[in-house]
Design an enzyme around this catalytic site. Structure first.
Site, PDB file in Angstrom:
ATOM      1  CD1 TRP A 114       4.885  14.773 -77.786  1.00  0.00           C
ATOM      2  CD2 TRP A 114       5.563  13.916 -75.837  1.00  0.00           C
ATOM      3  NE1 TRP A 114       5.794  13.783 -78.054  1.00  0.00           N
ATOM      4  CE2 TRP A 114       6.234  13.246 -76.873  1.00  0.00           C
ATOM      5  CE3 TRP A 114       5.825  13.554 -74.506  1.00  0.00           C
ATOM      6  CZ2 TRP A 114       7.143  12.216 -76.620  1.00  0.00           C
ATOM      7  CZ3 TRP A 114       6.736  12.542 -74.267  1.00  0.00           C
ATOM      8  CH2 TRP A 114       7.389  11.885 -75.309  1.00  0.00           C
ATOM      9  CD  GLU A 151       9.118  19.139 -80.164  1.00  0.00           C
ATOM     10  OE1 GLU A 151      10.279  18.916 -80.510  1.00  0.00           O
ATOM     11  OE2 GLU A 151       8.153  18.489 -80.595  1.00  0.00           O
ATOM     12  CE1 TYR A 158      12.233  20.027 -84.408  1.00  0.00           C
ATOM     13  CE2 TYR A 158      12.770  20.361 -82.085  1.00  0.00           C
ATOM     14  CZ  TYR A 158      12.082  19.692 -83.074  1.00  0.00           C
ATOM     15  OH  TYR A 158      11.204  18.694 -82.730  1.00  0.00           O
ATOM     16  CG  ASP A 181      13.347  16.457 -85.852  1.00  0.00           C
ATOM     17  OD1 ASP A 181      13.216  16.298 -87.093  1.00  0.00           O
ATOM     18  OD2 ASP A 181      12.766  15.737 -85.013  1.00  0.00           O
ATOM     19  CB  CYS A 224      12.069   2.195 -99.278  1.00  0.00           C
ATOM     20  SG  CYS A 224      13.552   3.114 -98.822  1.00  0.00           S
TER      21      CYS A 224
HETATM   22 FE1  SF4 Z   1      12.838   7.436 -96.784  1.00  0.00          FE
HETATM   23 FE2  SF4 Z   1      12.678   5.287 -98.329  1.00  0.00          FE
HETATM   24 FE3  SF4 Z   1      10.540   6.804 -97.924  1.00  0.00          FE
HETATM   25 FE4  SF4 Z   1      12.531   7.685 -99.398  1.00  0.00          FE
HETATM   26  S1  SF4 Z   1      11.228   5.961 -99.841  1.00  0.00           S
HETATM   27  S2  SF4 Z   1      11.460   8.822 -97.821  1.00  0.00           S
HETATM   28  S3  SF4 Z   1      14.298   6.811 -98.354  1.00  0.00           S
HETATM   29  S4  SF4 Z   1      11.653   5.595 -96.401  1.00  0.00           S
END
Ligand code: SF4
Length: 366
Positions: A31, A44, A127, A145, A206
């Site tokens: 898509w 969706e 949404y 979402d 992160c």
């Molecule tokens: Fe998500 Fe970590 Fe990025 Fe913050 S830093 S938006 S918790 S992945």
């Protein structure tokens, strides 16, 4: 230095690395090769209930059968349900067709571009309307979402319950002003993709995140605690009897009423158990059938969002000729595939192989 995505300057700054990351890392999904609102809409709706890998095959199958909105609008409803089979949530398939018919009648088959007109179509909520407006028409509407809720709650350090509507509205109000002009299509998908690939539910990645610098949860070490979702009440348990009746290679199916759970779909005769009421009595009251129970075939359960059917499955024989019925139909077992039979009853049908000769069994099983 702006640390909040909500503040315009910081948000714009966060939007840039997010878009760059998306352009390099986005998955190649079918898509994403189109901006046809019909196809975006189908994808969706399917993605709201099933994983991406599973949706791909259903998406191709659905569009092979109903390649245009007009084809969907004009198809027999049972065909739509049969093609949808396996995805569950059949009301979504029914709403897709209703909305397609509405677009044919009201807009001469051309999908409306106006957000309010999209939002008014059957089965389209905030949404989906936001997703279609932004992805298909590149308009700056938010599509919030589960992925976007999670990403924004972490970025902004929001500890509100994400199952509440007001949290969704709060998140939408944050996203709306930061959608880059002319890049709504990409931005919407970038936020979703970040939630799907990096800012994932349990332990977000992160270290790989393009907007880590702007993230409140990361700064405060709360990335594993956010977002907050209060536990839902457990679904109600509904004990039921399901009746299997077979004759000359045919099986008795019920075409379920429009306004019932799994309405318009095909199922087996089923009654909710009542204390001290034998199954024969309940089946007679509901369907007018006089039956005798012959054999227990087993049990099956199915979990809906608000209830769980715990089904005891028995084969029965007719004790008297069957009265004329609008809802019960003898169907050739070899042709069961043609009928839109939801998963709850597919589970029951898997027990059919245990029904090897009901005639000779007369078991008092209650
Ligand atoms: Fe998500 Fe970590 Fe990025 Fe913050 S830093 S938006 S918790 S992945």
């Amino acid at each position: 230095m702006m640390a909040s995505l909500q503040a315009m300057e910081g948000a714009k700054t966060a939007a840039r690395p997010l878009l760059e990351w998306y352009r390099k890392n986005r998955r190649d999904l079918p898509w994403r090769h189109t901006v046809d609102p019909y196809k975006i809409w189908i994808s969706e709706i399917m993605l709201q209930q099933t994983r991406v890998d599973t949706v791909i095959q259903y998406y191709h199958r659905f569009l092979k059968r109903f390649n245009t909105l007009r084809e969907l609008a004009g198809a027999p409803t049972q065909d739509v349900l049969a093609v949808w089979k396996g995805l569950g949530y059949y009301s979504r398939a029914l709403n897709l067709q209703k909305a397609a018919q509405h677009v044919v009648e009201q807009y001469d088959g051309v999908f409306p571009q106006d957000y309010r007109a999209i939002r008014q179509l059957p089965g389209i909520g905030d949404y989906t309307a936001g997703a279609i407006a932004s992805i298909a028409f590149n308009q700056p509407y938010p599509a919030v979402d589960g992925n976007v809720l999670r990403v924004i709650c972490r970025l902004e350090g929001i500890g509100d319950d994400i199952s509440q509507n007001r949290t969704k509205k709060r998140v939408a109000a944050i996203v709306c002003p930061i959608i880059p002009k002319d890049h709504a299509r990409e931005f919407t998908q970038a936020l979703m993709e970040l939630g799907a690939l990096v800012c994932i539910p349990s332990v977000p990645l992160c270290g790989e995140c393009p907007v880590q610098f702007f993230c409140a949860a990361y700064r405060t070490g709360q990335q594993n605690e956010l977002p907050v979702k209060k536990k839902k009440e457990a679904p109600r348990k509904v004990p039921c009897w399901v009746a299997i009746l077979r004759e000359n290679g045919k099986i008795l199916l019920e075409h379920r009423k429009n306004d019932s759970l799994l309405g318009q779909l095909w199922g087996l005769p089923i009654v909710e158990k009542k204390e001290s009421h034998p199954s024969e009595q309940l089946l007679k009251e509901k369907y007018g059938l006089r039956l005798k129970k012959t054999k227990k075939l087993g049990s099956a359960s199915h979990v809906f969002s608000h209830q769980v059917w715990n089904m005891d499955v028995f084969s029965f024989a007719l004790a008297e000729p069957m009265p004329v019925s609008n809802v019960l139909h003898w169907v050739k077992e070899a042709e069961l595939e043609r009928y839109a039979i939801p998963t709850a009853f597919q589970r029951v049908l898997k027990l059919l192989h245990l029904d090897n000769g009901w005639e000779q069994l007369e078991l008092p099983l209650e």
